[in-house]
Design an enzyme around this catalytic site. Structure first.
Site, PDB file in Angstrom:
ATOM      1  N   GLU A 147       0.757  -1.174  -0.138  1.00 25.37           N
ATOM      2  CA  GLU A 147       0.042   0.031   0.045  1.00 25.37           C
ATOM      3  C   GLU A 147       0.841   1.229   0.051  1.00 25.37           C
ATOM      4  O   GLU A 147       1.496   1.519   0.966  1.00 25.37           O
ATOM      5  CB  GLU A 147      -1.020   0.000   1.349  1.00 25.37           C
ATOM      6  CG  GLU A 147      -1.871   1.120   1.475  1.00 25.37           C
ATOM      7  CD  GLU A 147      -2.653   1.198   2.442  1.00 25.37           C
ATOM      8  OE1 GLU A 147      -3.650   1.871   2.651  1.00 25.37           O
ATOM      9  OE2 GLU A 147      -2.645   0.422   3.539  1.00 25.37           O
ATOM     10  N   GLU A 242     -12.358   1.570   4.091  1.00 27.37           N
ATOM     11  CA  GLU A 242     -11.574   1.827   5.089  1.00 27.37           C
ATOM     12  C   GLU A 242     -11.937   3.206   5.770  1.00 27.37           C
ATOM     13  O   GLU A 242     -11.926   4.327   4.978  1.00 27.37           O
ATOM     14  CB  GLU A 242     -10.211   1.910   4.852  1.00 27.37           C
ATOM     15  CG  GLU A 242      -9.281   1.739   5.855  1.00 27.37           C
ATOM     16  CD  GLU A 242      -7.793   1.916   5.669  1.00 27.37           C
ATOM     17  OE1 GLU A 242      -7.122   0.736   6.167  1.00 27.37           O
ATOM     18  OE2 GLU A 242      -7.368   2.653   4.722  1.00 27.37           O
TER      19      GLU A 242
END
Length: 283
Positions: A147, A242
């Protein structure tokens, strides 16, 4: 396309005690959940996997290096070994859970900076750590999706272009990139263009995060353009919501959440899931 919710909003360790939360995710329309792997042992994740099977929820998992004792780009070889050991532990836990993805910033400890950008040696150390465990992950049916984070959280990999270049350096089919709209909103000049130019064949996971880390759809992320770009490169896999709140003081401090971003943490799923599904269909 499958929609999930990252459960780090609700707890740092998801156990059988959270069955009610998992049932709420299912009732909100989630296809699966993203389980943070931050503590615990293999058997605990196997037990959670059985509960998720019973509820009909698929699963992915998330990670972060939070201790300097496990840092793949440390000059200290013992700390680099600590990172390799941690990655092996993550894979074993995720496999027991039944997760198909481990995502997160697998290239450095969060919040540690050198005062400069990534060096060639650091990039090679980080890539080597992932090469070391990639076969293990692939054998377990797990994709490692690294990420890119914004510049205030890391210095190694900030943009999708850097993430794509790093995965090419690793050079393993089980290693790809996570595209997160919160971080990309800060680091990409044009998110949709970045996806089209650097996402093809590399993006293996997506986090749908509002620009303030609240409920998707209530901020200014250009969802239509982002989802249209993802479709144009053939992406049709997980869209995981998220968000972060203030219910966990330690996590709120780490993610710099100083105000309430929603009335009820369950609204992230109840409101976010229908929004993401509708935006994907029309994107």
């Amino acid at each position: 396309m499958k929609i999930g919710v990252n459960l780090l909003l609700y707890a740092t360790a998801i156990t059988k005690e959270h069955r009610g939360l998992l049932e709420a995710m299912r009732a909100a329309g989630a296809d699966g959940v993203e389980v943070p792997i931050m503590e615990g042992g293999v058997e605990a994740y196997a037990e959670l996997g059985r509960i998720l099977d019973d509820l009909g929820l698929a699963r992915t998992s998330s990670m972060a290096f939070t201790s300097p004792d496990a840092n793949p780009v440390s000059e200290d070889p013992l700390r680099r070994q600590g990172a390799a050991d941690h990655l092996n532990w993550l894979i074993d836990c995720a496999h027991a859970l039944g997760a198909t993805v481990i995502c997160g910033p697998m290239f450095q400890t969060i919040g540690q900076f050198t005062g400069g950008g990534a060096t060639e040696q650091e990039l090679e150390w980080a890539a080597g750590a992932l090469r070391h465990v990639a076969d293990r992950a692939g054998g377990a049916g797990i994709t490692l999706a690294l990420e890119p984070l914004n510049r205030f959280e890391c210095y190694m990999v900030n943009t999708l272009e850097q993430g794509a270049a790093f995965t090419r350096r690793v050079g393993h089919p089980s290693v790809g990139v996570l595209f997160d709209t919160f971080h990309a909103n800060m680091e990409e000049r044009d998110m949709a263009r970045a996806v089209r130019e650097h996402g093809g064949g590399g993006i293996r996971h997506v986090h749908c995060s509002a620009n303030d880390r609240g409920v998707p759809g209530e901020g200014h992320i250009p969802w239509g353009g982002v989802f249209g770009a993802l479709k144009s490169i053939g992406y049709d896999d997980w869209l995981v919501i998220e968000a972060f709140g203030r219910s966990l003081p330690g996590l709120a401090a780490a993610t710099k959440i100083w105000r309430d971003l929603f009335a009820d943490p369950l609204d992230v799923a109840r409101v976010g899931i229908p929004f993401v599904r509708g935006a994907w269909i029309s994107g």
